[in-house]
Motif scaffolding. Structure first.
Motif, PDB file in Angstrom:
ATOM      1  N   LEU A   1      25.596  39.426  32.336  1.00 40.83           N
ATOM      2  CA  LEU A   1      25.716  40.041  33.673  1.00 40.83           C
ATOM      3  C   LEU A   1      25.785  38.970  34.766  1.00 40.83           C
ATOM      4  O   LEU A   1      26.610  39.054  35.681  1.00 40.83           O
ATOM      5  N   LEU A   2      24.933  37.951  34.659  1.00 41.95           N
ATOM      6  CA  LEU A   2      24.940  36.900  35.686  1.00 41.95           C
ATOM      7  C   LEU A   2      26.236  36.095  35.627  1.00 41.95           C
ATOM      8  O   LEU A   2      26.798  35.711  36.653  1.00 41.95           O
ATOM      9  N   GLN A   3      26.711  35.870  34.408  1.00 37.79           N
ATOM     10  CA  GLN A   3      27.973  35.135  34.260  1.00 37.79           C
ATOM     11  C   GLN A   3      29.138  35.948  34.832  1.00 37.79           C
ATOM     12  O   GLN A   3      29.998  35.407  35.541  1.00 37.79           O
ATOM     13  N   ALA A   4      29.170  37.247  34.544  1.00 41.70           N
ATOM     14  CA  ALA A   4      30.242  38.105  35.087  1.00 41.70           C
ATOM     15  C   ALA A   4      30.198  38.096  36.618  1.00 41.70           C
ATOM     16  O   ALA A   4      31.238  38.096  37.285  1.00 41.70           O
ATOM     17  N   THR A   5      28.995  38.051  37.178  1.00 44.59           N
ATOM     18  CA  THR A   5      28.843  37.988  38.634  1.00 44.59           C
ATOM     19  C   THR A   5      29.459  36.695  39.168  1.00 44.59           C
ATOM     20  O   THR A   5      30.258  36.708  40.108  1.00 44.59           O
ATOM     21  N   ALA A   6      29.078  35.576  38.544  1.00 44.26           N
ATOM     22  CA  ALA A   6      29.540  34.274  39.039  1.00 44.26           C
ATOM     23  C   ALA A   6      31.043  34.111  38.856  1.00 44.26           C
ATOM     24  O   ALA A   6      31.700  33.415  39.637  1.00 44.26           O
ATOM     25  N   GLU A   7      31.590  34.765  37.835  1.00 43.31           N
ATOM     26  CA  GLU A   7      33.035  34.644  37.560  1.00 43.31           C
ATOM     27  C   GLU A   7      33.856  35.726  38.236  1.00 43.31           C
ATOM     28  O   GLU A   7      35.073  35.791  38.040  1.00 43.31           O
ATOM     29  N   GLY A   8      33.215  36.596  39.027  1.00 43.80           N
ATOM     30  CA  GLY A   8      33.959  37.636  39.733  1.00 43.80           C
ATOM     31  C   GLY A   8      34.505  38.709  38.814  1.00 43.80           C
ATOM     32  O   GLY A   8      35.558  39.287  39.068  1.00 43.80           O
ATOM     33  N   ARG A   9      33.786  39.000  37.730  1.00 48.60           N
ATOM     34  CA  ARG A   9      34.256  39.997  36.757  1.00 48.60           C
ATOM     35  C   ARG A   9      33.336  41.204  36.659  1.00 48.60           C
ATOM     36  O   ARG A   9      33.258  41.855  35.614  1.00 48.60           O
TER      37      ARG A   9
ATOM     38  N   GLU B   1      34.304  44.804  35.279  1.00 48.88           N
ATOM     39  CA  GLU B   1      34.321  45.141  33.846  1.00 48.88           C
ATOM     40  C   GLU B   1      32.938  45.129  33.198  1.00 48.88           C
ATOM     41  O   GLU B   1      32.813  45.380  32.000  1.00 48.88           O
ATOM     42  N   ALA B   2      31.904  44.829  33.983  1.00 50.72           N
ATOM     43  CA  ALA B   2      30.566  44.708  33.390  1.00 50.72           C
ATOM     44  C   ALA B   2      29.831  46.047  33.435  1.00 50.72           C
ATOM     45  O   ALA B   2      30.105  46.893  34.269  1.00 50.72           O
ATOM     46  N   GLN B   3      28.897  46.212  32.501  1.00 51.58           N
ATOM     47  CA  GLN B   3      28.027  47.383  32.596  1.00 51.58           C
ATOM     48  C   GLN B   3      26.668  47.041  32.022  1.00 51.58           C
ATOM     49  O   GLN B   3      26.510  46.105  31.232  1.00 51.58           O
ATOM     50  N   VAL B   4      25.653  47.805  32.462  1.00 50.95           N
ATOM     51  CA  VAL B   4      24.295  47.563  32.002  1.00 50.95           C
ATOM     52  C   VAL B   4      24.005  48.534  30.870  1.00 50.95           C
ATOM     53  O   VAL B   4      24.282  49.725  30.982  1.00 50.95           O
TER      54      VAL B   4
END
Ligand code: AMP
Ligand code: GLY
Length: 420
Positions: free
Chosen positions: A306-314, A317-320
């Protein structure tokens, strides 16, 4: 993936613990870390306010991803410096970190976004501020504009307290943080916090929590950094969370992007809820401490994705992936806290504690010396547990507390009372 986490509190121990569960995590270094963190990751002695030093260290260690824990390095622009060096970073820019570092800035953004929050005045001289208080009366809230380690807010139930607070702030009681003052309408209601990941454009809720700020049972006595927390917060129902997202979080994040300072990182929205309506009390640009501890125990290893998707602007496509669970953390603090307290006392019994996906003793202010664990801070341990309901989590947490032998420390015995 080689990861560097900046910070040294219970929040960073919990982040480290969660990130480490993820099979993508190879090398894991925490700067500066603490005794609990040292047991699960490498610790490095670095000045985390020095962006240049952190960038050089990250290059030497072939770091792929830096996660910034506390607000101070963010407000100093450390995330900007690291991004300039080509690193992937979780945490907002110096400009965007003003959402925590300047109360008047946040108020302006809320105005621009039409987000529900307390009415306010912003003052750069004491007389005008006092006139405002005399005109509007009490209760009212006097806030130092800048970062004041959680101490720059005076909730004044009578006019004299507010006038005295204004004198203190302009008199330099909070240093530069008090050179400007915001005076707010007093809001009634129940407080809860919403944690949201933001990648500059998209937002993703990662949970709600409530903390106990007062040192004494029944929420009495002086304010602290937080004596315990639990997640989820029942008062933040799905409907109210949705309202907070649509009326507060999304419009303010859009206002930030419109100003050319898109926000990237975790946004901690402190909310006041009354009659089903949330209003913003404050934003923080980092995870809450100790709220992070309960969120991490609930989320586990997926946090890294989740943190990586945040930093990469993705984030789109992420979900918890939620388990339908509850977590609680009980803070063990040194006797005397939040006033003066003894340092260097020995804590025994930690080795015998269960440490698994349901029970964790996160360290906030400890040091290892000669095979012993010593208390080095005011808030020292965060005893954190998870269960199918809050009662089960709470029973687990206090069972761990009771196994710890530390006569120089104390806990509140009523964490979670509001929700139970
Ligand atoms: P802050 O640092 O802005 O979160 O303020 C610290 C605490 O002061 C909050 O958690 C609230 O309990 C209280 N507080 C801040 N602003 C207000 C307000 N406008 N009305 C009532 N309580 C407030
Ligand atoms: N627990 C309150 C905070 O982290 O600001």
């Amino acid at each position: 993936m080689n990861i560097l986490i900046l910070g040294s509190g219970g929040r960073e121990h919990a982040l480290t613990w969660a990130v480490k569960q993820n099979p993508k995590c190879d090398k894991l270094i925490v700067a500066p870390g603490n005794a609990g963190i040292a047991a699960i990751a490498e610790c490095a002695d670095l000045d985390i306010l020095d962006g240049g030093a952190v960038a050089r260290f990250a290059e030497e260690e072939a770091i792929d991803f830096v996660i910034v824990g506390p607000e101070a390095p963010l407000a100093e622009g450390v995330a900007d410096r690291l991004r300039e060096a080509g690193l992937l970073v979780f945490g907002p820019s110096k400009d965007a970190a003003r959402l925590e570092a300047s109360k008047s800035f946040t108020k302006e953004i809320c105005d621009a976004a039409n987000a529900p929050t307390a009415g306010y005045g912003h003052f750069t001289d004491a007389e005008a501020a006092k006139d405002h208080v005399r005109k509007n009366g009490a209760p009212t809230v006097v806030k130092a504009d800048g970062l004041a380690a959680g101490k720059g807010v005076i909730v004044a139930m009578d006019e004299q307290t507010a006038l005295d607070a204004i004198d203190d702030m302009f008199g330099g009681a909070f240093g530069g943080a008090g050179a400007e003052v915001v005076i707010e309408e007093f809001m009634e209601g129940e407080e809860a916090s919403l944690f949201v990941l933001v990648d500059g454009e998209d937002v993703l809720s990662i949970g709600t929590a409530q903390d106990h700020k007062r040192v004494g049972e029944g929420d009495t006595g002086p304010n602290t950094g937080g004596m315990g927390a639990y997640s989820p917060a029942p008062v933040l129902s799905a409907a109210i969370e949705e309202k907070a997202m649509e009326e507060i979080v999304k419009p303010t994040m859009k206002a930030m992007a419109d100003r050319g300072m898109p926000y990237q990182g975790v946004l901690y929205a402190g909310l006041m809820i009354k009659d089903g309506q949330p209003r913003l009390v404050e934003y923080n640009v980092r995870f809450g401490d100790p709220e992070c501890q309960v969120l991490m125990l609930r989320l586990g290893g997926q946090v890294l994705d989740l943190l990586q998707a945040t930093a990469e602007g993705r984030l789109k496509e992420a979900q918890v992936n939620w388990a339908d669970d509850h977590a609680i953390t009980v803070v063990m603090a040194a006797n005397g806290y939040p006033g003066s307290y003894e340092k260097g006392t020995e804590i025994k019994g930690l080795d015998a504690l269960p440490e698994d996906s349901k029970n964790m003793a996160f360290h906030a202010g400890t040091k290892a010396a000669d095979g012993k664990t010593l208390a080095t801070g005011g808030r020292v341990l965060n005893i954190t547990a998870r269960g199918d309901d809050l009662q089960e989590a709470r029973d687990r947490a206090y069972a761990m507390v009771d196994q710890i032998d530390w006569p120089e420390g104390f806990v509140r015995r009523d964490i979670g009372w509001r929700a139970l």
